[in-house]
Design a protein around this motif. Structure first.
Motif, short mmCIF file in Angstrom:
data_model
loop_
_atom_site.label_atom_id
_atom_site.label_comp_id
_atom_site.label_asym_id
_atom_site.label_seq_id
_atom_site.Cartn_x
_atom_site.Cartn_y
_atom_site.Cartn_z
N UNK A 175 4.10 86.18 127.37
CA UNK A 175 2.76 86.04 126.78
C UNK A 175 2.78 85.24 125.48
N UNK A 176 3.87 85.33 124.75
CA UNK A 176 4.04 84.63 123.48
C UNK A 176 5.47 84.12 123.43
N UNK A 177 5.68 82.95 122.85
CA UNK A 177 7.03 82.40 122.68
C UNK A 177 7.30 82.24 121.20
N UNK A 226 1.13 88.55 119.32
CA UNK A 226 1.22 89.50 120.43
C UNK A 226 0.29 90.69 120.20
N UNK A 227 0.20 91.14 118.96
CA UNK A 227 -0.68 92.25 118.61
C UNK A 227 -2.14 91.89 118.90
N UNK A 228 -2.56 90.69 118.49
CA UNK A 228 -3.93 90.24 118.75
C UNK A 228 -4.16 90.11 120.25
N UNK A 229 -3.19 89.58 120.97
CA UNK A 229 -3.34 89.39 122.42
C UNK A 229 -3.47 90.73 123.14
N UNK A 230 -2.84 91.77 122.61
CA UNK A 230 -2.96 93.08 123.26
C UNK A 230 -4.38 93.60 123.22
N UNK A 231 -5.19 93.14 122.26
CA UNK A 231 -6.60 93.52 122.19
C UNK A 231 -7.50 92.51 122.91
N UNK A 232 -7.04 91.27 123.00
CA UNK A 232 -7.86 90.20 123.59
C UNK A 232 -7.01 89.39 124.58
N UNK A 242 -4.63 80.52 123.46
CA UNK A 242 -3.70 80.42 122.33
C UNK A 242 -4.38 79.94 121.05
N UNK A 243 -5.31 78.98 121.17
CA UNK A 243 -5.99 78.46 119.98
C UNK A 243 -6.87 79.52 119.34
#
Length: 758
Positions: A270-272, A550-556, A561-562
């Motif tokens: 999900x994130x690199x 990764x923390x932000x992506x877990x909510x959204x 990516x932008x």
């Protein structure tokens, strides 16, 4: 029979000459170098295997199928279309003219650019919002030196099986015989001859440190030599880790990094996070920019270190606008090592000295007094360079070393290693300039500032029996955050009107997990092992930003990516202590993950917008078209004229606003156009708040934006007019902040840089 043989030889020679085949001489073999042939996006491109297409293209250029098979080293084809082959310069040039090739460039070696850090960022474990179930489905891919699987930071107790989306593998080997439900994947990339290090195990410690900073589980009583003692954990401790080892003793190869990117994208990360850098290159010749672009196309944000060549300007690396480039800032603690002299004078230096003195005082000498060289010999004994001091003059003593000149030559070996080899009891090193980075020493040691070093030298030369003692390092408080001295600064050279770095994160004196396969210092004869170590660099800042993403992506999980990058940039905390380079050193400010999950508004950028940006930057439309992917039958010709954008000189809907203005005159004028999307939960009204220096007028049109529903977009422009005063020395810093009076503050820095004025 002889006539028939002669005829066949004639036919063979005729064929070889007319097909262009020529056997390599030994000189030509030596001249063959690995080149990366980049061909754009691989998705749905071929009805046959990509490697077959690569072989056919290479055979056509070289003129022989077996030779093409011999010289080809890598084929990428999952997401990135391209291959690596050992080519002669004229072969590389012929390949670059092929219509299906974006770029051909030489393979290069690039270099590797916590108990307190997450608490410092407001991530006190008991107080911030998390969903462990959702977070456990986040997979972070780390391209680095591998991982030490037996670290307690990677304990998988309580973890379920890997997420269903995971398609990667665990490639086992020496010192890495398994993965687990925390570290779910491990691969390595290295085309040299197999050896005991051909494994994803971490023999350096760098990759382990980074991985645990991102997603290490909580470990109590973590410390180095008793320093920074506390609970160490990552920013997203429930997330999974996939390690891709691309860095070895000789560096990090571009072709290996591209192979890792190609596979990581398909594996389901999900994130690199990639804390590697090098010289700034055009985007189509930069392996990180290429890999990150294809990751972006699949919804994966890549975070990169800004580089450690600061504090000079124009030093920042990893410049592509689709990556998040991270500078390093300090925490509110520092490590001090006190030196006491026989005359009662006390000085404070910096190091990670874990040694407790066994005597009240030790004999003290200097490199110059311990010299065993005569005039005209090579090296500088005053700088304690290798081979310049006698063991009989060093044994059992603390040695004071002055700053040496680079022109004098000598060994690059550290003074602590040299003095220890001569059986010295300790080392004090004078610094030409103050540093903020603490490093571990092989023997009791302290790095002191120039003025303190001068006092030590005067004391040594004022008495017949100089003495000193070096105390164990202690932890003290400091004002923070401030940008680390080594952190690279902008402006950048590749796309001058995109501000880099984007953001800053803790990267100075960070405690995190370490590999017991590595030494505490860089020296093989250092037998000390540790499960945790303190390291500094933008390498350490990058994983903090990766964890925040990764923390932000877990909510959204549906955000681009932008959008995630925008959320982190517009909610960043402005620096408390500012250096003169302002946003050129820290971008939007220090990450604030807790605020970033509710940014209010985001600046989004689509793939087509990036392609339009590349057109504006002067890249070839045919090459840009190859980035779109699709099969040859479905792909449409890309024309730059069809994708114009009116976003001003920067050409993108970027969360920061930056322009390099001319070096003559002091009047400045610029317009930025931007679009924001409402990601709040209902109707809202935002009012623009502006900060600008005296003599500069910044206007926002419209000044008020009202949103009725989530997902709604609004456009605005920022107009700047004014005079750049001499006191600004070529840096005009301002900002616009959208405030909805309900807790959302969406801040964008504005920076105009006048080249040649600093």
């Amino acid at each position: 029979m002889v006539q028939n043989l002669s005829l066949w030889l004639f036919i063979l020679c005729f064929y070889l000459v007319n097909t262009g085949f020529k056997a390599d001489t030994q000189d030509e073999v030596d001249k063959r170098q690995p080149y990366i042939v980049y061909m754009g996006d691989a998705a749905e491109k071929y009805h046959v295997e990509a490697s077959e297409n690569h072989h056919n293209l290479l055979s056509k250029v070289i003129g022989d199928e077996s030779k093409a098979r011999e010289v080809r080293m890598y084929s990428y084809g999952k997401n990135i279309d391209g291959f690596v082959a050992r080519l002669l310069p004229h072969e590389a040039e012929r390949l670059s003219r092929d219509g299906g090739v974006v770029s051909v460039f030489k393979n290069t070696q690039r270099q590797l650019h916590t108990t307190r850090s997450w608490d410092f960022l407001g991530f006190v474990e008991s107080k911030y919002r998390r969903s462990e179930t959702v977070e456990s489905n986040i997979i972070v891919g780390v391209l680095d030196t591998g991982i030490y699987i037996d670290s307690p930071s990677f304990d998988d107790k309580g973890f379920g099986p890997p997420p269903a989306k995971w398609k990667g593998k665990c490639v086992t080997g020496n010192n890495l015989t398994r993965c687990n439900n925390k570290v779910i994947g491990a691969k390595y990339y290295h085309l040299k001859q197999p050896n005991y290090n051909d494994t994803a195990a971490d023999y350096d410690g760098h990759g382990t440190h980074i991985s645990s900073t991102i997603a290490g589980v909580a470990v109590s009583n973590a410390n180095l030599f008793g320093l920074a003692n506390g609970t160490a954990r990552g920013g997203v401790p429930s997330a999974r880790i996939a390690t891709y080892k691309v860095c070895w003793e000789e560096g990090c190869s571009a072709m290996d990094m591209l192979a890792a990117f190609d596979e990581a994208i398909s594996d389901g990360v999900d994130v690199i996070s990639i804390s590697i850098g090098g010289a700034s290159l055009p985007f189509f010749e930069d392996p990180i920019a290429i890999g990150a672009f294809h990751a972006m196309k699949r919804g994966i944000l890549t975070t990169c270190s800004a580089g450690n060549n600061g504090p000079g300007l124009y030093t920042v690396s990893n410049l592509a606008p689709w990556v998040m480039t991270v500078a390093a800032n300090s925490l509110d603690r520092k490590f001090e090592t006190v030196v006491k002299l026989g005359n009662g004078l006390t000085t404070t230096g910096i190091s990670l000295n874990g040694f407790t003195p066994t005597k009240k005082m030790y004999p003290l000498t200097s490199g110059l007094l311990a010299s065993n060289v005569t005039a005209g010999d090579y090296g500088e004994p005053n700088a304690c360079q290798s081979g310049t001091m006698g063991e009989d003059k060093v044994m059992g003593k603390i040695v004071y070393c002055e700053v040496g000149s680079e022109e004098a030559g000598g060994s690059s070996e550290g003074q602590d290693h040299i003095v220890r080899s001569l059986k010295g009891a300790g080392v004090i090193v004078q610094l030409l300039e103050p540093i903020d980075m603490a490093t571990a020493t092989l023997i009791p040691g302290s790095y002191v500032f120039f003025e303190d070093g001068t006092k030590i030298s005067e004391y040594i030369n004022s008495t017949k029996n100089p003495q000193a003692v070096i105390f164990k390092t202690r932890t003290t408080k400091m004002v923070a955050p401030a940008i680390a001295s080594f952190s690279a600064r902008g402006p950048q050279r590749i796309s001058p009107n995109i501000l880099k770095p984007d953001i800053s994160a803790p990267g100075l004196n960070i405690l995190a997990a370490y590999s017991k396969l590595a030494t505490v210092t860089v020296y093989p004869d250092d037998k000390r092992q540790t499960l945790f170590s303190i390291l500094s660099g933008t390498s350490m800042a990058c994983p903090h930003a990766a964890a925040a993403a990764a923390y932000v992506k877990s909510f959204h999980p549906d955000w681009s990516p932008a959008a995630i990058k925008s959320a982190l940039m517009t909610t960043a905390t402005p620096m408390r202590t500012k250096d003169f380079e302002a946003e050129l050193s820290y971008g939007s400010g220090q990450i604030n993950p807790r605020r970033a999950i509710h940014p209010g508004l985001v600046y989004d950028i689509t793939e087509i917008s990036y392609l339009s940006f590349l057109c504006k930057e002067g890249y070839n439309a045919t090459s840009i078209g190859l980035l779109l992917g699709g099969s040859n039958e479905t792909k449409k010709e890309y024309r730059c004229v069809d994708h114009k954008q009116g976003l001003g000189s920067d050409g993108l809907n970027y969360p920061s606003m930056h322009k390099q203005v001319g070096s003559t005159g002091t009047n400045v004028s610029e317009i930025f156009h931007r679009t924001v999307r409402n990601v709040g939960y209902g109707p809202s009204t935002y009012v623009a708040k502006i900060w600008a220096p005296k003599g500069v007028r910044v206007e926002v049109e419209p000044r008020i934006m009202s949103f009725v529903k989530p997902g709604e977009e609004k456009h605005f422009k920022v107009v700047i007019n004014g005079v750049m005063e001499e006191t600004m020395r070529g840096v005009l810093s301002a900002s616009v902040e959208w405030d909805d009076s309900r807790g959302h503050l969406v801040r964008s820095p504005i920076l105009l840089f006048q080249a040649g004025r600093m």
